[in-house]
Design a protein around this motif. Structure first.
Motif, short mmCIF file in Angstrom:
data_model
loop_
_atom_site.label_atom_id
_atom_site.label_comp_id
_atom_site.label_asym_id
_atom_site.label_seq_id
_atom_site.Cartn_x
_atom_site.Cartn_y
_atom_site.Cartn_z
N PHE A 143 0.82 -1.22 0.00
CA PHE A 143 0.00 0.00 0.00
C PHE A 143 0.85 1.27 0.00
CE2 PHE A 143 -2.23 3.26 2.62
CZ PHE A 143 -3.19 3.59 1.68
N LEU A 144 1.92 1.27 0.79
CA LEU A 144 2.68 2.53 0.95
C LEU A 144 3.53 2.87 -0.27
CD1 LEU A 144 4.07 2.45 4.63
CD2 LEU A 144 2.11 3.72 3.74
N PHE A 145 3.92 1.85 -1.04
CA PHE A 145 4.86 2.12 -2.13
C PHE A 145 4.25 1.74 -3.47
CE2 PHE A 145 7.07 1.57 1.83
CZ PHE A 145 7.76 2.77 1.90
N GLY A 146 4.76 2.40 -4.52
CA GLY A 146 4.16 2.19 -5.84
C GLY A 146 5.21 2.18 -6.93
N PRO A 147 4.74 2.17 -8.18
CA PRO A 147 5.65 1.98 -9.32
C PRO A 147 6.79 3.01 -9.44
CG PRO A 147 3.38 1.66 -9.99
CD PRO A 147 3.33 2.14 -8.57
N ARG A 148 6.62 4.18 -8.85
CA ARG A 148 7.72 5.16 -8.99
C ARG A 148 8.76 5.01 -7.88
NH1 ARG A 148 5.74 11.05 -9.79
NH2 ARG A 148 4.09 10.52 -8.32
N ASP A 149 8.51 4.07 -6.97
CA ASP A 149 9.35 3.96 -5.78
C ASP A 149 10.38 2.83 -5.88
OD1 ASP A 149 7.88 6.04 -4.72
OD2 ASP A 149 6.38 4.68 -3.86
N LEU A 150 11.24 2.80 -4.88
CA LEU A 150 12.32 1.80 -4.85
C LEU A 150 12.28 1.08 -3.49
CD1 LEU A 150 15.04 0.72 -6.09
CD2 LEU A 150 16.17 2.66 -4.97
N ILE A 151 12.33 -0.25 -3.54
CA ILE A 151 12.40 -1.03 -2.30
C ILE A 151 13.70 -1.84 -2.33
CG2 ILE A 151 11.32 -2.84 -0.90
CD1 ILE A 151 8.60 -1.91 -1.89
N LYS A 195 11.16 8.06 -6.66
CA LYS A 195 10.55 9.06 -5.78
C LYS A 195 10.84 8.67 -4.32
CE LYS A 195 6.06 11.24 -5.15
NZ LYS A 195 5.00 10.52 -4.45
N ASN A 196 10.12 7.71 -3.80
CA ASN A 196 10.37 7.26 -2.42
C ASN A 196 11.25 6.00 -2.45
OD1 ASN A 196 8.50 9.16 -1.23
ND2 ASN A 196 6.90 7.89 -2.18
N CYS A 197 11.96 5.83 -1.36
CA CYS A 197 12.76 4.60 -1.25
C CYS A 197 12.65 4.08 0.18
CB CYS A 197 14.22 4.92 -1.59
SG CYS A 197 15.34 3.54 -1.26
N TYR A 224 20.66 9.03 2.17
CA TYR A 224 20.03 8.88 0.85
C TYR A 224 18.53 9.18 0.87
CZ TYR A 224 24.45 6.94 -0.72
OH TYR A 224 25.78 6.77 -1.06
N ASN A 225 18.09 9.82 1.94
CA ASN A 225 16.69 10.23 2.03
C ASN A 225 15.71 9.07 1.76
OD1 ASN A 225 14.48 11.91 2.31
ND2 ASN A 225 14.49 12.52 0.13
N CYS A 226 15.83 8.06 2.58
CA CYS A 226 14.96 6.88 2.43
C CYS A 226 14.16 6.69 3.71
CB CYS A 226 15.78 5.61 2.26
SG CYS A 226 16.96 5.67 0.93
N MET A 227 13.26 5.74 3.67
CA MET A 227 12.63 5.25 4.90
C MET A 227 13.34 3.95 5.30
SD MET A 227 8.61 5.83 4.01
CE MET A 227 7.89 5.54 5.63
N LEU A 228 13.17 3.58 6.55
CA LEU A 228 13.74 2.31 7.02
C LEU A 228 12.64 1.50 7.70
CD1 LEU A 228 16.16 0.42 7.61
CD2 LEU A 228 16.67 1.84 9.63
N MET A 229 12.51 0.24 7.28
CA MET A 229 11.52 -0.66 7.89
C MET A 229 12.26 -1.84 8.53
SD MET A 229 8.37 -2.61 6.02
CE MET A 229 7.25 -3.68 6.91
N VAL A 230 11.95 -2.12 9.79
CA VAL A 230 12.61 -3.23 10.49
C VAL A 230 11.54 -4.20 10.99
CG1 VAL A 230 14.13 -3.90 12.38
CG2 VAL A 230 14.48 -1.70 11.24
N ASP A 231 11.65 -5.44 10.55
CA ASP A 231 10.73 -6.50 10.97
C ASP A 231 11.31 -7.17 12.21
OD1 ASP A 231 9.58 -9.02 11.35
OD2 ASP A 231 9.20 -9.33 9.22
#
Ligand SMILES: Cc1ncc(COP(=O)(O)O)c(C=O)c1O
Length: 430
Positions: A143-151, A195-197, A224-231
């Motif tokens: 949901f949060l990320f889309g085709p213009r983004d980078l994971i 856009k988002n990463c 690098y102006n990204c978000m960080l997700m930790v499981d």
């Protein structure tokens, strides 16, 4: 009571007379191959063993106790009388179902209490609890990320994280396991095009039992102006003096991680998952994430169970010390006997790397015959040749059981090798 149909189905899958696409596909599953190889050597199906009570240091199957290394109940909280009491009291008020999606009529007091308790514990602004841990990752990333983004995710990130990344339609790369250098190489070359990463990692890796360099990941995400997700499926309750997870372990500011995720099915002895973080992100998820909006709220009894488990964890940090002690003991004893524990750091998950899938499967089966319950992990869950027995350690486990088990592993290794050799000689077709 009649035995449920599904229990016997699970042990001996029926062979359809016609080959369907699904049966063709099943032939490729590594689990099926393991069952097939074992059956040819007279070994019973090692999967779907059915226990008739809560699993602790031992698990009770078909009238026999086995030393148990397959529980996520890291702090030995499952079945605690306070939880049973809380669940019973909650069921009397709410029944067993939330009755609807929380957004449209299913919101109940225990949901709010759980989310607030998690915020207080983790030091975050807000939190959303979902009905499944796996779905938490899939729907949040999707949901949060889309085709213009980078994971960018660790190569060994859990299936649910990879599925969520795929669902999002974002450009997706995996970096070498636990390598901030490889991650930075990707950030340098790819970040600017998107856009988002988001950088995605686990707090304690479920296959290797090692810990990522969270402070460095925070530096990189800022640079690098990204978000960080930790499981934190496996690090919550396990890392840090009070079990607050990887933030406590490294003493980092919880607000430096954008998406704290964990399941509720492990240390917290329930079912479901959560995302904790900034209020705006959590509220966005609450109004939009399909796995939340279009799915029923978690049963209030489960929310109450998890809140109570968290209360016990906070009140009794000695449980955290116990799981850390027994894990360290396991690691050191295994290493002292020359076993390969890979990159494990001695926190709740310790693999013994055994190599070939065949060998690993036979070794696990032989240990089961000796009263030890540990699951084999083979390709594709890990790379071919990196098969392993994965030991989950719980605060309930004893040093004596650990010594017995490791000694048995050493004794059974040559026997498992003999089985591989015999199998190869008797079944040259594979
Ligand atoms: C790292 C990780 N994330 C997510 C999940 C999914 O959680 P659940 O089993 O609670 O759905 C798991 C499950 O084992 C896991 O290991």
């Amino acid at each position: 009571m009649n035995k449920p149909q599904s229990a016997s189905d699970a042990k001996t899958p029926e062979q359809p007379t016609e080959t369907t696409n699904f049966t063709k596909a099943r032939a490729k599953l590594s689990f099926d191959r393991m069952i097939e190889h074992g059956a040819k050597m007279g070994m019973p199906n090692p999967l779907f063993h059915c226990a008739d009570r809560a699993a602790k240091a031992t698990i009770h199957i078909d009238g026999k106790d086995y030393i148990n290394f397959s529980t996520y109940d890291y702090l030995d909280i499952n079945g605690h009388p306070e939880i049973t009491e809380a669940v019973t009291a909650t069921a009397k008020v709410y029944g067993t179902s939330a009755g609807a999606s929380r957004l449209v009529g299913g919101e109940r007091v225990p949901h709010r209490e759980l989310e607030q308790a998690l915020c207080d514990f983790l030091g975050t602004e807000d939190c959303i609890a979902y009905v499944s841990g796996h779905a938490t990752n899939v729907t949040t990333l999707g949901f949060l990320f889309g085709p213009r983004d980078l994971i960018l995710h660790d190569n060994l990130a859990h299936n649910s994280l990879a599925q969520g990344a795929r669902l999002s339609g974002a450009t997706r790369f995996s970096y070498q396991h636990n390598s901030c250098e490889d991650l930075e190489r990707l950030l340098k070359t790819k970040r600017a095009e998107h856009k988002n990463c988001v950088i995605v990692t686990e707090g304690l890796f479920s296959m290797d039992g090692n810990i990522p360099d969270i402070p460095r990941l925070i530096e990189l995400k800022k640079q690098y102006n990204c978000m960080l997700m930790v499981d934190e499926a496996h690090s919550l309750g396990v890392l840090g003096e009070h079990g607050r997870g990887v933030a406590e372990y490294f003493n980092v500011d919880p607000s430096d991680v954008d998406l704290w995720m964990s399941t509720l099915s492990k240390t917290l002895c329930g079912c479901g998952g959560y995302i904790a973080g900034r209020r705006d992100v959590v509220q966005f998820l609450k109004y939009g994430a399909p796995g939340f909006v279009f799915s029923v709220g978690m049963p209030p009894v489960i929310a109450a169970a998890c809140t109570t488990a968290l209360k016990i964890l906070r009140r009794e940090p000695e449980r955290v010390k116990r799981v850390q002690h027994i894990s360290r003991y396991f690691l050191e004893y295994a290493q002292s006997k020359g076993l390969n524990t890979g990159e494990a750091q001695g926190y709740a998950i310790v693999p013994i790397i055994t190599g070939e899938s065949f060998f690993t499967g036979f070794l696990s089966a032989r240990l089961f015959q000796r009263g030890i319950y540990v699951m084999p992990i083979s390709f594709p869950a890990v790379k071919e040749g990196e098969g392993r027995l994965r030991f989950f350690l719980s605060a309930a486990q004893t040093e004596e059981n650990v010594r017995k088990t490791i000694d048995a592993v050493i004794e059974e290794m040559p026997e498992a090798q003999k089985m591989v050799d015999r199998y190869r000689a008797e079944h040259p077709e594979g």
